[in-house]
Write a protein that holds these residues in place. Structure first.
Motif, PDB file in Angstrom:
ATOM      1  N   HIS A  45       4.303  -3.212   7.316  1.00 41.37           N
ATOM      2  CA  HIS A  45       5.760  -3.405   7.258  1.00 41.37           C
ATOM      3  C   HIS A  45       6.293  -4.389   6.377  1.00 41.37           C
ATOM      4  O   HIS A  45       7.589  -4.861   6.205  1.00 41.37           O
ATOM      5  N   GLY A  47       5.820  -7.865   5.881  1.00 38.91           N
ATOM      6  CA  GLY A  47       5.883  -9.042   6.370  1.00 38.91           C
ATOM      7  C   GLY A  47       5.570  -9.944   5.094  1.00 38.91           C
ATOM      8  O   GLY A  47       6.281 -11.118   4.620  1.00 38.91           O
ATOM      9  N   HIS A  48       4.165 -10.058   4.929  1.00 41.30           N
ATOM     10  CA  HIS A  48       3.650 -10.963   3.933  1.00 41.30           C
ATOM     11  C   HIS A  48       3.988 -10.772   2.499  1.00 41.30           C
ATOM     12  O   HIS A  48       4.492 -11.416   1.789  1.00 41.30           O
ATOM     13  N   ASP A  63      -1.122   0.610   0.267  1.00 38.36           N
ATOM     14  CA  ASP A  63      -1.497   1.169   1.901  1.00 38.36           C
ATOM     15  C   ASP A  63      -1.828   2.570   1.807  1.00 38.36           C
ATOM     16  O   ASP A  63      -1.343   3.206   0.922  1.00 38.36           O
ATOM     17  N   ASN A  90      -6.278   3.074  -1.117  1.00 37.34           N
ATOM     18  CA  ASN A  90      -7.015   2.105  -0.153  1.00 37.34           C
ATOM     19  C   ASN A  90      -7.227   0.797  -1.251  1.00 37.34           C
ATOM     20  O   ASN A  90      -7.626   0.901  -2.388  1.00 37.34           O
ATOM     21  N   HIS A  91      -7.197  -0.332  -0.575  1.00 35.79           N
ATOM     22  CA  HIS A  91      -7.167  -1.515  -1.458  1.00 35.79           C
ATOM     23  C   HIS A  91      -9.104  -1.712  -1.915  1.00 35.79           C
ATOM     24  O   HIS A  91      -9.037  -2.396  -2.611  1.00 35.79           O
ATOM     25  N   ASP A 111      -4.613  -8.236   5.379  1.00 39.32           N
ATOM     26  CA  ASP A 111      -4.159  -8.515   6.822  1.00 39.32           C
ATOM     27  C   ASP A 111      -4.744  -7.430   7.433  1.00 39.32           C
ATOM     28  O   ASP A 111      -3.880  -6.319   7.458  1.00 39.32           O
ATOM     29  N   GLN A 118       1.802   1.837  13.953  1.00 39.94           N
ATOM     30  CA  GLN A 118       0.586   2.776  13.923  1.00 39.94           C
ATOM     31  C   GLN A 118       0.192   3.159  15.366  1.00 39.94           C
ATOM     32  O   GLN A 118      -0.336   4.473  15.837  1.00 39.94           O
TER      33      GLN A 118
END
Ligand SMILES: C[S@@+](CC[C@H](N)C(=O)[O-])C[C@H]1O[C@@H](n2cnc3c(N)ncnc32)[C@H](O)[C@@H]1O
Length: 308
Positions: A45, A47-48, A63, A90-91, A111, A118
């Protein structure tokens, strides 16, 4: 009458709003410099990402969930043109994606795990109340969902998932009961059915009281297995290290002891090999006040590494 052991902090019911965990310490550890790029490996979402942008950093976000990518595209990508980009990747592909986009990040944040939305998404079948087929894929392009694993894996493989990834004390009995149910054509197929099935196993074993739903650990283990979380985390930070410059930072927040162990050992190996320095030797945990406000934070541990 027996009670269940404590478990990992996963909740039986979930709110769709996601409160970022360890927001300030995590972004502090990245040492954001205005105008430099940072990878948010798990946008969720945002935040970071939002905190990095607020401190003047630019963000390349990853993401695997199309809903998260849509939020980033409609939100920060419009709000911060040229300073925020989000990719449906994918990271673990961070090296390839940064090379393709010609972005040289100074830090990477992961994170790990799932966003609250989800968990709350009925269609993903992650909750104990869901009547949708057990899917659990954050990335809809993955080939196998949770039901595929239950339908095809051998008893030994299910046992390994439940015990290694869920630290489930009744892993063996649950795996055996599932395989028996499958052979009779009675495999539980929804979140609700699986939760009831596991409650039944616990009840028959004489467990009657529990602070947590008895299915908590099996659900967590299945989600980690379906999404290959441990492998992605390990690859994400290993590939990430290769693209960072001297004094670049890797910051990881994990919610599960297996994940945390992977991060701790990788950082230790790198330190021994002279690749840099582990920043918080025991890792950081959230303040009691954060845990009071956001119970999901209680199993979080943050680790960070600085590149030499
Ligand atoms: C815990 S949430 C992140 C929350 C975020 N930091 C925030 O403040 O909103 C994790 C997110 O990362 C995504 N994710 C999990 N594993 C991933 C991976 N290997 N690569 C990319 N995204 C991943 C999930 O789809 C989810 O949206």
């Amino acid at each position: 009458m027996e009670s269940l052991p404590e478990d990992s902090g996963e909740e039986a019911s979930f709110s769709a709003s996601h409160i970022p965990v360890m927001l300030v310490p995590a972004v502090d550890a990245l040492m954001v410099s205005a105008g430099e790029w940072y990878v948010d490996g798990t946008f969720g979402h945002g935040g970071h990402s939002g905190e990095i942008l607020a401190r003047g950093g630019n963000v390349l976000a990853f993401d695997v969930d199309p809903a998260a990518v849509a939020r980033g595209t409609a939100g920060y990508q419009k709000e911060y043109p040229g300073r925020f980009l989000i990719v449906a990747e994918n990271h673990r592909n961070v090296a390839e994606v940064t090379a393709r986009l010609n972005i040289r990040p100074r830090g990477i944040l992961i994170d790990s795990g799932w966003a609250s939305s989800q968990m709350a998404d009925e269609a993903l079948g992650m909750s104990f109340l869901s009547e949708a087929p057990l899917d659990m894929r954050m990335d809809p392009t993955l080939e196998s969902c949770a039901l595929d694993l239950l339908e095809t894996l051998e008893q030994e493989e299910l046992l390994q998932i439940f015990s290694d990834l869920g630290e489930e004390p009744l892993a063996w009995v649950i795996a055996r009961n599932l395989v028996e149910a499958r052979s009779r054509g009675h495999l539980p197929r929804t979140g609700k059915d699986l939760a009831a099935f596991i409650s039944g196993v616990y009840y028959r074993k004489g467990f009657r009281r529990s602070r947590k739903h008895p299915a908590t650990r099996v659900f967590m283990a299945l989600r980690i297995a379906v999404n290959r979380e441990i492998e992605s985390l390990s690859l994400g930070i290993t590939e990430g290290r290769k693209v960072l410059p001297v004094s670049g930072r890797i910051v990881v927040i994990s919610f599960h002891s297996r994940e945390d162990r992977v991060v701790k050992h990788l950082f230790k190996d790198w330190s021994r090999s002279g690749l840099g320095e582990t920043l918080f030797h025991r890792g950081l945990v959230p303040d009691p006040s954060e845990i009071r406000e956001n119970p999901r934070a209680r199993s979080a541990r943050m680790r960070a590494f600085s590149i030499a």
